[in-house]
Motif scaffolding. Sequence first.
Motif, mmCIF file in Angstrom:
data_model
loop_
_atom_site.group_PDB
_atom_site.id
_atom_site.type_symbol
_atom_site.label_atom_id
_atom_site.label_comp_id
_atom_site.label_asym_id
_atom_site.label_seq_id
_atom_site.Cartn_x
_atom_site.Cartn_y
_atom_site.Cartn_z
ATOM 1 N N THR A 1 -8.420 9.577 -7.695
ATOM 2 C CA THR A 1 -9.949 9.035 -8.449
ATOM 3 C C THR A 1 -10.370 7.562 -7.505
ATOM 4 O OG1 THR A 1 -9.157 10.116 -10.132
ATOM 5 C CG2 THR A 1 -10.635 7.993 -10.482
ATOM 6 N N ILE A 2 -9.527 6.833 -7.243
ATOM 7 C CA ILE A 2 -9.711 5.699 -6.294
ATOM 8 C C ILE A 2 -8.979 5.870 -5.150
ATOM 9 C CG2 ILE A 2 -10.834 4.288 -7.850
ATOM 10 C CD1 ILE A 2 -8.361 2.581 -8.116
ATOM 11 N N THR A 3 -9.116 5.143 -3.957
ATOM 12 C CA THR A 3 -8.336 5.458 -2.665
ATOM 13 C C THR A 3 -8.063 4.115 -2.042
ATOM 14 O OG1 THR A 3 -8.109 6.745 -0.750
ATOM 15 C CG2 THR A 3 -10.306 6.040 -1.333
ATOM 16 N N THR A 4 -6.989 3.988 -1.276
ATOM 17 C CA THR A 4 -6.864 3.171 -0.416
ATOM 18 C C THR A 4 -6.930 3.720 1.136
ATOM 19 O OG1 THR A 4 -4.491 3.061 -0.519
ATOM 20 C CG2 THR A 4 -5.485 1.516 -1.969
ATOM 21 N N GLY A 5 -7.412 4.704 1.380
ATOM 22 C CA GLY A 5 -7.183 5.330 2.644
ATOM 23 C C GLY A 5 -6.100 6.456 2.281
ATOM 24 N N GLY A 6 -4.846 5.651 2.228
ATOM 25 C CA GLY A 6 -3.611 6.214 1.822
ATOM 26 C C GLY A 6 -2.886 5.424 1.398
ATOM 27 N N GLY A 7 -2.067 5.578 0.254
ATOM 28 C CA GLY A 7 -1.282 4.608 -0.365
ATOM 29 C C GLY A 7 -0.832 4.937 -1.829
ATOM 30 N N GLY A 8 0.075 4.354 -2.243
ATOM 31 C CA GLY A 8 0.638 4.417 -3.625
ATOM 32 C C GLY A 8 1.171 3.046 -4.227
ATOM 33 N N ILE A 9 1.484 3.525 -5.513
ATOM 34 C CA ILE A 9 2.064 1.991 -6.191
ATOM 35 C C ILE A 9 3.346 2.473 -7.095
ATOM 36 C CG2 ILE A 9 0.446 2.020 -8.320
ATOM 37 C CD1 ILE A 9 0.071 -1.075 -7.072
ATOM 38 N N LEU A 10 4.347 1.549 -7.221
ATOM 39 C CA LEU A 10 4.976 1.679 -8.261
ATOM 40 C C LEU A 10 4.814 0.967 -9.457
ATOM 41 C CD1 LEU A 10 7.850 1.367 -5.429
ATOM 42 C CD2 LEU A 10 7.872 3.446 -7.166
ATOM 43 N N LEU A 11 5.019 1.371 -10.672
ATOM 44 C CA LEU A 11 4.787 0.788 -11.803
ATOM 45 C C LEU A 11 6.179 0.407 -12.517
ATOM 46 C CD1 LEU A 11 1.714 2.400 -13.322
ATOM 47 C CD2 LEU A 11 1.870 0.634 -11.679
ATOM 48 N N PHE A 12 6.335 -0.758 -12.904
ATOM 49 C CA PHE A 12 7.638 -1.168 -13.683
ATOM 50 C C PHE A 12 7.262 -1.948 -15.025
ATOM 51 C CE2 PHE A 12 8.404 -1.077 -9.062
ATOM 52 C CZ PHE A 12 9.489 -0.121 -9.033
ATOM 53 N N GLN A 13 8.315 -1.581 -15.982
ATOM 54 C CA GLN A 13 8.285 -2.330 -17.239
ATOM 55 C C GLN A 13 9.358 -3.488 -17.048
ATOM 56 O OE1 GLN A 13 5.930 -2.408 -19.399
ATOM 57 N NE2 GLN A 13 5.249 -0.744 -18.306
ATOM 58 N N ASP A 14 10.627 -3.053 -16.039
ATOM 59 C CA ASP A 14 11.447 -3.876 -15.924
ATOM 60 C C ASP A 14 11.184 -4.800 -14.473
ATOM 61 O OD1 ASP A 14 13.799 -4.927 -14.936
ATOM 62 O OD2 ASP A 14 15.169 -3.337 -15.204
ATOM 63 N N GLU A 15 10.957 -6.101 -14.616
ATOM 64 C CA GLU A 15 10.560 -6.915 -13.800
ATOM 65 C C GLU A 15 11.682 -7.214 -12.398
ATOM 66 O OE1 GLU A 15 8.181 -10.509 -14.155
ATOM 67 O OE2 GLU A 15 8.266 -10.128 -16.238
#
Length: 382
Positions: free
Chosen positions: A215-229
Amino acid sequence: MYNDIVNFIHKLYRTEEFVPLHAPLFIGNEKKYLDECIDTTFVSSVGKFVDRFEEEIAAYTGAKKAVVCVSGTNALHMAMLLADIKREDEVLTQALTFIATCNAISYIGACPVFIDVDKDTLGLSPKAIEQWLEKNAELKNGTCYNKNSGRRVRACIPMHTFGHPVKIDELVDICKDWHIELIEDAAESIGSFYKGQHTGTFGKVGVISFNGNKTITTGGGGILLFQDEELGRLAKHLTTQAKVPHRWAFVHDHIGYNYRMPNINAALGCAQLENLERYVEDKRETADIYKKFFATISDVTFFTEPKNCRSNYWLNVIIMKDKKAQQDFLEYTNDNGVMTRPVWELMPRLKMFERCETDGLVNTEWLADRIVNIPSSVRLER
Ligand SMILES: *Cc1c(COP(=O)(O)O)cnc(C)c1O
């Protein structure tokens, strides 16, 4: 009839030319931010856009911390490492997914177990998971084991298929009861919410992809999401070679990974994120137009978002009458300038995973014979 559909899609995208499945769109500050990277020489592993992108994604999704990676696939690999999945552990997941989910499981040396999906979400079925666990699993000293294989059942990875959220709250409860880690493959679901909460923020770790077709792009990339800092900080450390901070000394305290997204990719991401809500609104409007159109076409059903969700409608889905209709439609549309696709070949049909355990996959196989993805690019300013 297929001709009507092809004409409709050409009109929808205001073109007589080939209509791709999902093309990226750059109508914001993309060039400005990229220029800034080049002008300041901060194109690589240092630069302000990386921190900014992480902070903005965390704020948008409601995650306590977000950590960028070079791809969604290596973000998934990192998620497996952080959930402490080990060689020979079993991981419950969907057969109906993109291969990256299972590749990441395989990098660890763990084994996927394929459980059925629900027809109303296209994602992992809580009921099927529960049935499989009750039949095949046992808790011993707080650890879940597969009674047949003797292996530890360590994690569960649902995937929010084509951006449609799975029944994630039910999966959260089941995983808690069975002491199984929950990791969300939210690669396709930026902008998708379940009961008002962003996908990828329910489990121990969630992963979003910014590949060029998402849906949106950084060219290639990913991100990890955490609730535990704390876990998020560990992820940051491991994805940046586990280097102990110091002005000049190079000392490392773990086996680390060079998984950090470069600043130029994060710059692109910051610009794209500024338009995300517009993109999702536009995609939802497109889905609505499709829904009304397909209501007039017999033997074709347009798939709509599950209950209690706001889906990003990453890739629109139609369900054909049977496999023959699916194959005929794929051939007709791809011959006539409209790109369409069946769902990914089911994982246990690939030779790397053909010996993995499954629960029979009744809905999964039914859907695989009928799903077709149709063009879904954002239509703004095209
Ligand atoms: C896109 C995608 C990924 C990650 O892919 P990358 O191209 O490595 O960013 C992972 N899982 C699913 C289900 C995907 O669709």
